[in-house]
Scaffold this motif. Structure first.
Motif, PDB file in Angstrom:
ATOM      1  N   PRO A  44       6.133   6.327  -0.186  1.00  0.00           N
ATOM      2  CA  PRO A  44       5.279   7.539  -0.055  1.00  0.00           C
ATOM      3  C   PRO A  44       3.800   7.325  -0.416  1.00  0.00           C
ATOM      4  O   PRO A  44       3.444   6.867  -1.158  1.00  0.00           O
ATOM      5  CB  PRO A  44       5.999   8.559  -0.979  1.00  0.00           C
ATOM      6  CG  PRO A  44       7.587   7.838  -1.164  1.00  0.00           C
ATOM      7  CD  PRO A  44       7.341   6.099  -1.074  1.00  0.00           C
ATOM      8  N   PHE A  45       3.225   8.415   0.629  1.00  0.00           N
ATOM      9  CA  PHE A  45       1.561   8.519   0.438  1.00  0.00           C
ATOM     10  C   PHE A  45       1.477   9.912  -0.404  1.00  0.00           C
ATOM     11  O   PHE A  45       1.323  10.965   0.373  1.00  0.00           O
ATOM     12  CB  PHE A  45       1.061   8.255   1.598  1.00  0.00           C
ATOM     13  CG  PHE A  45      -0.559   8.265   1.379  1.00  0.00           C
ATOM     14  CD1 PHE A  45      -1.248   6.975   1.421  1.00  0.00           C
ATOM     15  CD2 PHE A  45      -1.264   9.466   1.575  1.00  0.00           C
ATOM     16  CE1 PHE A  45      -2.398   6.799   1.379  1.00  0.00           C
ATOM     17  CE2 PHE A  45      -2.539   9.179   1.238  1.00  0.00           C
ATOM     18  CZ  PHE A  45      -3.077   8.304   1.411  1.00  0.00           C
ATOM     19  N   LYS A 100      -3.614   2.879  11.089  1.00  0.00           N
ATOM     20  CA  LYS A 100      -2.839   1.921  10.294  1.00  0.00           C
ATOM     21  C   LYS A 100      -3.751   0.967   9.517  1.00  0.00           C
ATOM     22  O   LYS A 100      -4.570   0.352  10.037  1.00  0.00           O
ATOM     23  CB  LYS A 100      -1.936   1.252  11.393  1.00  0.00           C
ATOM     24  CG  LYS A 100      -1.277  -0.007  10.763  1.00  0.00           C
ATOM     25  CD  LYS A 100      -0.391  -0.655  11.843  1.00  0.00           C
ATOM     26  CE  LYS A 100       0.362  -1.842  11.499  1.00  0.00           C
ATOM     27  NZ  LYS A 100       1.376  -2.196  12.543  1.00  0.00           N
ATOM     28  N   VAL A 101      -3.296   0.438   8.113  1.00  0.00           N
ATOM     29  CA  VAL A 101      -4.091  -0.475   7.376  1.00  0.00           C
ATOM     30  C   VAL A 101      -2.991  -1.635   7.136  1.00  0.00           C
ATOM     31  O   VAL A 101      -2.167  -1.203   6.469  1.00  0.00           O
ATOM     32  CB  VAL A 101      -4.762   0.355   6.301  1.00  0.00           C
ATOM     33  CG1 VAL A 101      -5.345  -0.881   5.308  1.00  0.00           C
ATOM     34  CG2 VAL A 101      -5.606   1.073   6.674  1.00  0.00           C
ATOM     35  N   GLY A 102      -3.340  -2.950   7.431  1.00  0.00           N
ATOM     36  CA  GLY A 102      -2.472  -3.891   7.010  1.00  0.00           C
ATOM     37  C   GLY A 102      -1.446  -4.221   8.068  1.00  0.00           C
ATOM     38  O   GLY A 102      -0.787  -3.022   8.832  1.00  0.00           O
ATOM     39  N   ALA A 103      -0.595  -5.276   8.130  1.00  0.00           N
ATOM     40  CA  ALA A 103       0.561  -5.392   8.747  1.00  0.00           C
ATOM     41  C   ALA A 103       1.647  -4.433   8.504  1.00  0.00           C
ATOM     42  O   ALA A 103       2.564  -4.450   9.322  1.00  0.00           O
ATOM     43  CB  ALA A 103       1.173  -6.764   8.519  1.00  0.00           C
ATOM     44  N   LEU A 104       1.948  -3.983   7.403  1.00  0.00           N
ATOM     45  CA  LEU A 104       3.003  -3.092   7.195  1.00  0.00           C
ATOM     46  C   LEU A 104       2.405  -1.527   7.120  1.00  0.00           C
ATOM     47  O   LEU A 104       3.177  -0.566   6.712  1.00  0.00           O
ATOM     48  CB  LEU A 104       3.709  -3.424   5.727  1.00  0.00           C
ATOM     49  CG  LEU A 104       3.987  -4.812   5.640  1.00  0.00           C
ATOM     50  CD1 LEU A 104       4.598  -5.182   4.056  1.00  0.00           C
ATOM     51  CD2 LEU A 104       5.340  -5.306   6.539  1.00  0.00           C
ATOM     52  N   GLY A 105       1.544  -1.508   7.593  1.00  0.00           N
ATOM     53  CA  GLY A 105       0.917   0.033   7.436  1.00  0.00           C
ATOM     54  C   GLY A 105       1.169   0.991   8.531  1.00  0.00           C
ATOM     55  O   GLY A 105       1.774   0.439   9.434  1.00  0.00           O
ATOM     56  N   ASN A 106       1.236   2.308   8.276  1.00  0.00           N
ATOM     57  CA  ASN A 106       1.486   3.364   9.172  1.00  0.00           C
ATOM     58  C   ASN A 106       0.426   4.342   9.565  1.00  0.00           C
ATOM     59  O   ASN A 106      -0.464   4.483   8.568  1.00  0.00           O
ATOM     60  CB  ASN A 106       2.792   3.986   8.717  1.00  0.00           C
ATOM     61  CG  ASN A 106       4.115   3.192   8.655  1.00  0.00           C
ATOM     62  OD1 ASN A 106       4.627   2.878   9.693  1.00  0.00           O
ATOM     63  ND2 ASN A 106       4.561   3.058   7.335  1.00  0.00           N
ATOM     64  N   ARG A 149      -3.905   2.229  -2.955  1.00  0.00           N
ATOM     65  CA  ARG A 149      -3.999   2.908  -1.986  1.00  0.00           C
ATOM     66  C   ARG A 149      -4.661   2.530  -0.593  1.00  0.00           C
ATOM     67  O   ARG A 149      -5.717   1.639  -1.285  1.00  0.00           O
ATOM     68  CB  ARG A 149      -4.775   4.399  -2.398  1.00  0.00           C
ATOM     69  CG  ARG A 149      -4.016   5.055  -3.380  1.00  0.00           C
ATOM     70  CD  ARG A 149      -4.657   6.530  -3.765  1.00  0.00           C
ATOM     71  NE  ARG A 149      -4.290   7.420  -2.722  1.00  0.00           N
ATOM     72  CZ  ARG A 149      -3.422   8.190  -2.756  1.00  0.00           C
ATOM     73  NH1 ARG A 149      -2.394   7.915  -3.638  1.00  0.00           N
ATOM     74  NH2 ARG A 149      -2.959   9.124  -1.823  1.00  0.00           N
ATOM     75  N   PRO A 150      -4.475   2.446   0.351  1.00  0.00           N
ATOM     76  CA  PRO A 150      -4.998   2.017   1.505  1.00  0.00           C
ATOM     77  C   PRO A 150      -6.489   2.278   1.573  1.00  0.00           C
ATOM     78  O   PRO A 150      -6.795   3.439   1.489  1.00  0.00           O
ATOM     79  CB  PRO A 150      -4.174   2.377   2.792  1.00  0.00           C
ATOM     80  CG  PRO A 150      -3.623   3.662   2.224  1.00  0.00           C
ATOM     81  CD  PRO A 150      -3.307   3.276   1.027  1.00  0.00           C
ATOM     82  N   HIS A 205       0.897  -1.246  -0.022  1.00  0.00           N
ATOM     83  CA  HIS A 205      -0.064   0.191  -0.031  1.00  0.00           C
ATOM     84  C   HIS A 205       0.883   1.232   0.104  1.00  0.00           C
ATOM     85  O   HIS A 205       1.969   1.236   0.671  1.00  0.00           O
ATOM     86  CB  HIS A 205      -1.130   0.038   1.348  1.00  0.00           C
ATOM     87  CG  HIS A 205      -2.013  -0.960   1.205  1.00  0.00           C
ATOM     88  ND1 HIS A 205      -2.079  -1.639   2.280  1.00  0.00           N
ATOM     89  CD2 HIS A 205      -2.909  -1.218   0.283  1.00  0.00           C
ATOM     90  CE1 HIS A 205      -3.433  -2.619   1.981  1.00  0.00           C
ATOM     91  NE2 HIS A 205      -3.779  -2.132   0.887  1.00  0.00           N
ATOM     92  N   PHE A 206       0.402   2.267  -0.534  1.00  0.00           N
ATOM     93  CA  PHE A 206       0.986   3.555  -0.491  1.00  0.00           C
ATOM     94  C   PHE A 206       0.885   3.991   1.005  1.00  0.00           C
ATOM     95  O   PHE A 206      -0.166   3.643   1.780  1.00  0.00           O
ATOM     96  CB  PHE A 206       0.190   4.738  -1.163  1.00  0.00           C
ATOM     97  CG  PHE A 206       0.488   4.659  -2.647  1.00  0.00           C
ATOM     98  CD1 PHE A 206       1.578   5.020  -3.138  1.00  0.00           C
ATOM     99  CD2 PHE A 206      -0.562   4.106  -3.240  1.00  0.00           C
ATOM    100  CE1 PHE A 206       1.554   5.084  -4.760  1.00  0.00           C
ATOM    101  CE2 PHE A 206      -0.773   4.004  -4.720  1.00  0.00           C
ATOM    102  CZ  PHE A 206       0.365   4.513  -5.332  1.00  0.00           C
ATOM    103  N   GLY A 207       2.041   4.482   1.699  1.00  0.00           N
ATOM    104  CA  GLY A 207       2.151   4.507   2.974  1.00  0.00           C
ATOM    105  C   GLY A 207       2.641   3.419   3.742  1.00  0.00           C
ATOM    106  O   GLY A 207       3.043   3.532   5.204  1.00  0.00           O
ATOM    107  N   ASP A 208       3.093   2.431   3.289  1.00  0.00           N
ATOM    108  CA  ASP A 208       3.407   1.001   3.909  1.00  0.00           C
ATOM    109  C   ASP A 208       4.933   1.294   4.275  1.00  0.00           C
ATOM    110  O   ASP A 208       5.564   1.984   3.441  1.00  0.00           O
ATOM    111  CB  ASP A 208       3.205  -0.182   3.305  1.00  0.00           C
ATOM    112  CG  ASP A 208       1.983  -0.957   3.334  1.00  0.00           C
ATOM    113  OD1 ASP A 208       1.224  -0.065   3.857  1.00  0.00           O
ATOM    114  OD2 ASP A 208       1.719  -1.577   2.547  1.00  0.00           O
TER     115      ASP A 208
END
Length: 445
Positions: free
Chosen positions: A98-99, A175-181, A132-133, A46-49
């Protein structure tokens, strides 16, 4: 013997130089056999991961130096992570995706570049599917509380509450997903951008129930007050003040968009005439003006300009004349007295022929019984009309000379007299005879 020693020294220097050149030659031309193997799945994110990776690196001939991990959107490098690789083995790390706004789902390229100490490199490139998340909600975070923004469409979120007309806060995405922020969106250079917690100045013309909205793809948000004067968008100064700088034409219609109930506003009689249909026409001479919209006091501050600067008085009597002092203020003395605050200086309307005027109403925009202000060449300290540079024949207002109860050039009400409360007066400064021979006239309408 001396010649033998010298020959030995020269020979040693030559060998040292040759050895050094060989070392340099070996370094410059790169040697070794760096090898890299990707051991993790980096096919999507995802963007933002913070995208995690693991690689195995080795070189059977020479020591390793670094592995660089680079992310590219098309041909633009947007992120990089560098890891020291002193020994052969497995290495892991993360690279931030980057997001950015206005970038739809698509593909990116991640490159792994291994380098040994001789600067020889090997490289691998892999394609990544980026999306995109899909945030389940957002939070509008204010100083006092947080408001949940529900999803109302693709990338669109809204919080509908009983809000004040102005409310400040930043937007936080979970945060979305395991790698999200967790990501924050705040106010940066008068626009919304990611990575900031500076409060966004949302504003509505009225308080009450309305929606605050945000689009995580475009970064578009609402509501913001947008005020247009003659089609020119005013720049936000703060919650209550917006200004526009534009050319105005005498007697032309002035259009104002973005303000409700303009009929309830105080309209400066020097600069505007309100027509029977509610529209405004411009009274001043044609030229450039700064128009500041004051939402709190509900009036327009008018200031003459010269290019990109506020106008000042020119040596030939053209330009602008300003008022600073006590007992006068627009829209009223009670709400906005000028005083000796130069930021509030009033710009007299230039009417042409080196004449300037201000229209006041006794008991409202000018005190009926006590005034103490003077005329200046600029909006601030500097040139001014002292007691010897301005005169008047008025039997109501006198000009101070330093001995008659007012400092030189300051205006006062003649002893034993008053302005008639509720009556309108026009004060005109005539510089047609020169800046040092100004004449003040006071006319009661």
């Amino acid at each position: 013997m001396k010649r033998l020693i010298l020959n030995l020294l020269l020979g040693t220097a030559a060998i040292t130089a040759l050895y050094s050149c060989k070392k340099d030659e070996k370094y410059v031309y790169q040697v070794g056999d760096p090898q890299i193997e990707l051991k993790s799945n980096v096919s999507s994110a995802h963007f933002g991961d913070s995208l995690a990776f693991q690689v195995h690196v080795s070189d059977s001939e020479i020591a390793l130096s670094t592995v660089k991990v680079q992310l590219f959107f098309t041909d633009d490098q947007v992120a990089e992570t560098v890891i020291r690789t002193k020994e052969n083995g497995d290495y892991s790390g993360k690279i931030f995706v980057p997001f950015y706004k206005n970038i739809p789902d698509g593909k990116a390229t991640i490159k792994f570049i291994l380098q040994n100490i001789s600067q020889k490199t090997t490289e691998q490139a892999h394609e990544i599917d980026l999306s995109r998340p899909d945030f389940p909600y957002l939070n509008l975070v204010t100083a006092s509380k947080s408001y949940k923004m529900e999803k109302i469409g693709p990338n669109k979120y809204a919080a509908t509450e009983n809000f004040p007309s102005s409310i400040k806060g930043y937007i936080q995405a979970p945060k979305v997903g395991a790698l999200g922020n967790e990501m924050n969106f705040g106010w940066v250079n008068n626009v919304i951008n990611v990575g900031s917690t500076t409060e966004i100045p949302f504003s509505n013309l009225t308080s009450g129930i309305y929606s605050i909205q945000f689009n995580t793809l475009t970064y578009e948000a609402s509501p913001f007050i947008n005020i247009y004067v003659n089609g020119t968008l005013s720049t936000r100064i703060d919650d209550d003040h917006f200004n526009a700088e534009l050319d105005m034409t005498k007697d032309a219609t002035v259009t104002v968009d973005g303000i409700e109930n303009l009929k309830d506003w105080w309209i400066d009689p020097d600069y505007f005439t309100r027509k029977s249909d509610g529209s405004l026409s411009f009274n001043g001479i044609s030229g450039k003006y700064r128009i500041t919209t004051d939402l709190k006091l509900k009036y327009f501050v008018m200031e003459a300009m010269n290019g990109s600067d506020l106008a000042t008085l020119n040596a030939d009597g053209t330009g602008a004349v300003w008022i600073i002092g006590e007992g006068i203020g627009k829209p009223s003395v009670a709400t906005n007295q000028v005083g000796w605050n130069t930021d509030k200086a009033l710009c007299m309307m230039p009417i042409g022929n080196k004449k300037y005027q201000i229209t006041v109403k006794a008991g409202e925009s000018i005190n009926a019984d006590n005034i103490n202000f003077k005329f200046f060449h600029q909006k601030g300290w500097g040139g001014e009309f002292g007691g010897t540079s301005i005169s008047t024949n008025s039997d109501l207002i006198f000009i101070g000379d330093g001995t008659n109860g007012r400092d030189g050039g300051n205006l006062g009400i003649v002893s034993g007299k008053m302005l008639t409360t509720g009556s309108t007066y026009i004060l005109t400064v005539d510089l047609s005879q020169g800046n040092s021979k100004a004449i003040l006239t006071v006319t009661k309408l």
